[in-house]
Design an enzyme around this catalytic site. Structure first.
Site, PDB file in Angstrom:
ATOM      1  N   LYS A 144       0.868  -1.188   0.000  1.00  0.00           N
ATOM      2  CA  LYS A 144       0.000   0.000   0.000  1.00  0.00           C
ATOM      3  C   LYS A 144       0.900   1.232   0.000  1.00  0.00           C
ATOM      4  O   LYS A 144       1.727   1.403   0.886  1.00  0.00           O
ATOM      5  CB  LYS A 144      -0.896  -0.009   1.249  1.00  0.00           C
ATOM      6  CG  LYS A 144      -1.604   1.335   1.519  1.00  0.00           C
ATOM      7  CD  LYS A 144      -2.499   1.274   2.769  1.00  0.00           C
ATOM      8  CE  LYS A 144      -3.044   2.661   3.137  1.00  0.00           C
ATOM      9  NZ  LYS A 144      -3.885   2.666   4.347  1.00  0.00           N
ATOM     10  N   ASP A 173      -2.703  10.333   3.310  1.00  0.00           N
ATOM     11  CA  ASP A 173      -4.069   9.878   3.578  1.00  0.00           C
ATOM     12  C   ASP A 173      -4.789  10.891   4.457  1.00  0.00           C
ATOM     13  O   ASP A 173      -4.630  10.896   5.679  1.00  0.00           O
ATOM     14  CB  ASP A 173      -4.024   8.495   4.254  1.00  0.00           C
ATOM     15  CG  ASP A 173      -5.419   7.962   4.573  1.00  0.00           C
ATOM     16  OD1 ASP A 173      -6.414   8.541   4.062  1.00  0.00           O
ATOM     17  OD2 ASP A 173      -5.515   6.955   5.316  1.00  0.00           O
ATOM     18  N   LYS A 215     -10.157  12.786   8.219  1.00  0.00           N
ATOM     19  CA  LYS A 215      -9.586  12.489   9.534  1.00  0.00           C
ATOM     20  C   LYS A 215      -9.571  13.743  10.404  1.00  0.00           C
ATOM     21  O   LYS A 215      -9.538  14.855   9.878  1.00  0.00           O
ATOM     22  CB  LYS A 215      -8.128  12.008   9.361  1.00  0.00           C
ATOM     23  CG  LYS A 215      -7.969  10.634   8.751  1.00  0.00           C
ATOM     24  CD  LYS A 215      -6.495  10.267   8.647  1.00  0.00           C
ATOM     25  CE  LYS A 215      -6.300   8.886   8.031  1.00  0.00           C
ATOM     26  NZ  LYS A 215      -6.819   7.788   8.872  1.00  0.00           N
ATOM     27  N   ASP A 268       1.748   6.784   5.224  1.00  0.00           N
ATOM     28  CA  ASP A 268       0.780   5.783   4.777  1.00  0.00           C
ATOM     29  C   ASP A 268       1.256   5.048   3.512  1.00  0.00           C
ATOM     30  O   ASP A 268       0.573   4.187   2.996  1.00  0.00           O
ATOM     31  CB  ASP A 268      -0.585   6.450   4.544  1.00  0.00           C
ATOM     32  CG  ASP A 268      -1.736   5.505   4.821  1.00  0.00           C
ATOM     33  OD1 ASP A 268      -1.531   4.522   5.565  1.00  0.00           O
ATOM     34  OD2 ASP A 268      -2.827   5.733   4.281  1.00  0.00           O
ATOM     35  N   ASP A 276     -12.114   6.660   4.219  1.00  0.00           N
ATOM     36  CA  ASP A 276     -10.825   6.521   4.919  1.00  0.00           C
ATOM     37  C   ASP A 276     -10.339   5.067   4.937  1.00  0.00           C
ATOM     38  O   ASP A 276      -9.210   4.794   5.315  1.00  0.00           O
ATOM     39  CB  ASP A 276     -10.961   7.074   6.343  1.00  0.00           C
ATOM     40  CG  ASP A 276      -9.621   7.391   6.990  1.00  0.00           C
ATOM     41  OD1 ASP A 276      -8.593   7.349   6.276  1.00  0.00           O
ATOM     42  OD2 ASP A 276      -9.608   7.683   8.191  1.00  0.00           O
ATOM     43  N   GLU A 323      -9.322   3.398   2.553  1.00  0.00           N
ATOM     44  CA  GLU A 323      -8.868   3.448   1.156  1.00  0.00           C
ATOM     45  C   GLU A 323      -7.800   2.406   0.832  1.00  0.00           C
ATOM     46  O   GLU A 323      -7.665   1.992  -0.310  1.00  0.00           O
ATOM     47  CB  GLU A 323      -8.343   4.851   0.824  1.00  0.00           C
ATOM     48  CG  GLU A 323      -6.881   5.124   1.200  1.00  0.00           C
ATOM     49  CD  GLU A 323      -6.590   5.078   2.692  1.00  0.00           C
ATOM     50  OE1 GLU A 323      -7.547   5.186   3.475  1.00  0.00           O
ATOM     51  OE2 GLU A 323      -5.421   4.913   3.076  1.00  0.00           O
ATOM     52  N   ARG A 352      -7.546  -0.757   1.553  1.00  0.00           N
ATOM     53  CA  ARG A 352      -8.084  -2.026   1.039  1.00  0.00           C
ATOM     54  C   ARG A 352      -8.650  -1.871  -0.372  1.00  0.00           C
ATOM     55  O   ARG A 352      -8.694  -2.837  -1.125  1.00  0.00           O
ATOM     56  CB  ARG A 352      -9.116  -2.596   2.019  1.00  0.00           C
ATOM     57  CG  ARG A 352     -10.324  -1.728   2.243  1.00  0.00           C
ATOM     58  CD  ARG A 352     -11.042  -2.060   3.535  1.00  0.00           C
ATOM     59  NE  ARG A 352     -10.301  -1.588   4.703  1.00  0.00           N
ATOM     60  CZ  ARG A 352     -10.699  -1.765   5.964  1.00  0.00           C
ATOM     61  NH1 ARG A 352     -11.835  -2.423   6.219  1.00  0.00           N
ATOM     62  NH2 ARG A 352      -9.977  -1.316   6.952  1.00  0.00           N
TER      63      ARG A 352
END
Ligand code: BES
Ligand code: MN
Ligand code: ZN
Length: 452
Positions: free
Chosen positions: A221, A226, A233, A244, A303, A305, A307
């Site tokens: 990933k 993010d 967030k 991230d 959020d 994201e 996956r």
């Protein structure tokens, strides 16, 4: 400066000037004898000396030397010649700090002289090579990981990967722009849609094995920032979300190391790179996204994201590379940190053999992982009434429902997932590593590729 390895039970006779509190002789504790130019480095319990301990001790010594400006270090490996590779690893890892934008930079330690016994001569060169290849690869990706979102976005990552691939003889394929839509990477397009910086998926191939050999595929990933997207967030701590991308960085670092080491095995690294931002073109809660594998996903939280992009990456990996095994690394959930703290990455797998292989590799690498469950109930939690899956199963068991989501896209392929949300970076220095990205995962992946 001369480094002297000492054990907990050893009395160090001198005028003690402990660098931090009492000198305990514990792993990585330091005692400086300035007049003699000696740095005593604690190795802990004599009976429990381990590769991980030696690595950490050397890292602590080098981090300290860098801070005070020592240029040359001399270390007599003495009876510990078998640890030369990890000594070199630790030294290089400790010798790194992210200072690109600091007006006053420190100088790294320039030289390490390791003294070994004559009978070590035959293997020491290979050990040093190995230590350098691994630790330098880790530091290369730590530098990328520490680079913030305004400077490092998917296109920059792809450009860097291309350059390194060329340097180390790997093939590099980049899917971006139009191609993403043409190939049907719906998860990538959804997540990347809100950013002015377009997403991209890329693959690095190290072909060290036979033509017919199915590769080990590593998937990372790489969310370059993010914000959470429309499900934004809270402001506090959001700056940490530059990290991230660390799953992707671990994969990239492992690929460079594997190529540098000339591993006689086929290994492929795939990075799913995107920036998760809120905007008029961002994906929204309620959207239904069709992933590369054709599985439909109801977005309940933008959020979640990681996956979404990993679904595409795993699906694409299976179709394109027919992997013998897949391992993904991701800063996937805050919930993993709630479960394990900063002290271990969560580990999930659909195969007991793959699980054991990753556990063994992590143990050898000195990176702690802990097995986590994939009970059927977690899969039930992410069922949707309007699509095949929803992208969040709520707060309870959040790390496990994230893993259960990814499992769908691993299909029949032996697969393991490492959630490195809280092992990927540190807000203060620890265990010989400067604050910022730790490079967690690179070493485990290299050992895994070697062991298979
Ligand atoms: N990147 C975060 C996970 C994260 C949180 C990493 C804190 C490091 C520190 C991830 O994309 C995320 O936001 N996950 C959500 C999932 C939820 C919406 C199902 C989370 O953990 O809250
Ligand atoms: Mn997120
Ligand atoms: Zn994320």
């Amino acid at each position: 400066m001369r480094l002297r390895l000492v054990f907990q039970d050893q009395r160090v006779e001198m005028d003690p000037v402990p660098s931090e509190g009492e000198f305990s002789g514990g792993v990585g504790s330091l005692l400086v004898e300035r007049a003699q130019g000696v740095l005593h480095v604690g190795l802990g319990d004599r009976a429990k000396v381990s590769a991980a301990g030696v690595r950490q001790a050397l890292a602590a010594a080098f981090l300290w030397m860098r801070k005070v400006g020592v240029a040359v270090a001399v270390l007599d490996a003495g009876p510990w010649g078998e640890f030369v590779a990890v000594m070199v690893e630790g030294a290089i890892l400790g010798n790194y700090r992210y200072e690109a934008f600091l007006p006053r930079k420190t100088e790294p330690v320039r030289e390490l002289v390791v003294v070994v016994s004559a009978e070590m001569r035959s293997r020491v060169r290979a050990d040093v090579e190995r230590g350098c290849a691994v630790a330098e690869s880790v530091n290369q990706v730590r530098e990328l990981a520490n680079t913030p979102g305004n400077l490092l976005y998917p296109e920059v990552l792809a450009r860097t990967a291309r350059k390194w691939a060329r340097e180390w003889g790997m093939r590099c394929t980049v899917l971006e722009g139009e191609r993403l839509a043409r190939e049907g990477l719906g998860g990538m397009l959804a997540v990347g849609g809100g950013s002015a910086k377009g997403p991209c998926m890329f693959a690095l191939e190290h072909r060290g094995g036979g033509r017919g050999e199915r590769p080990l595929v590593l998937v990372g990933k790489a969310i370059t920032f993010d914000s959470g997207g429309i499900s934004i967030k809270p402001a506090a701590g959001m700056e940490e979300m530059i990290f991230d991308k660390c799953g992707g960085m671990a994969v990239l670092g492992a690929m460079v190391a594997v190529a540098r080491l000339g591993l006689r095995r086929n290994v492929v690294g795939i990075l799913a790179a995107a920036e998760n931002m809120p905007s008029g073109s961002a994906y929204r809660p309620g959207d239904i996204v069709t992933t590369y594998a054709g599985v439909t996903v109801e977005v309940v939280n933008t959020d979640a994201e990681g996956r979404m992009v990993l679904a595409d990456a795993l699906g694409w990996a299976r179709k394109r590379f027919d992997p013998a095994m897949m391992v993904d690394l991701a800063t996937l959930t805050g919930a993993c940190g709630v479960a394990l703290g900063e002290h271990a990455a969560g580990l999930w797998s659909n195969s007991s053999e793959a699980l054991a292989q990753v556990q063994q590799a992590a143990l050898t690498a000195g990176e702690r992982v802990w097995p986590m469950p994939l009970f059927e109930e977690y899969s039930t939690q992410i069922r949707s009434s309007v699509a095949q899956l929803k992208n969040s199963g709520g707060r309870l068991g959040g790390a496990n429902t994230g893993a259960a989501f990814l499992k769908v896209f691993a299909g029949e392929t032996p697969w393991a997932h490492m959630d490195i949300a809280y092992t990927s970076h540190r807000t203060k220095e620890e265990k010989g590593l400067a604050s910022g990205a730790t490079g967690f995962g690179v070493r485990t992946l290299v050992h895994l590729a070697e062991a298979l």
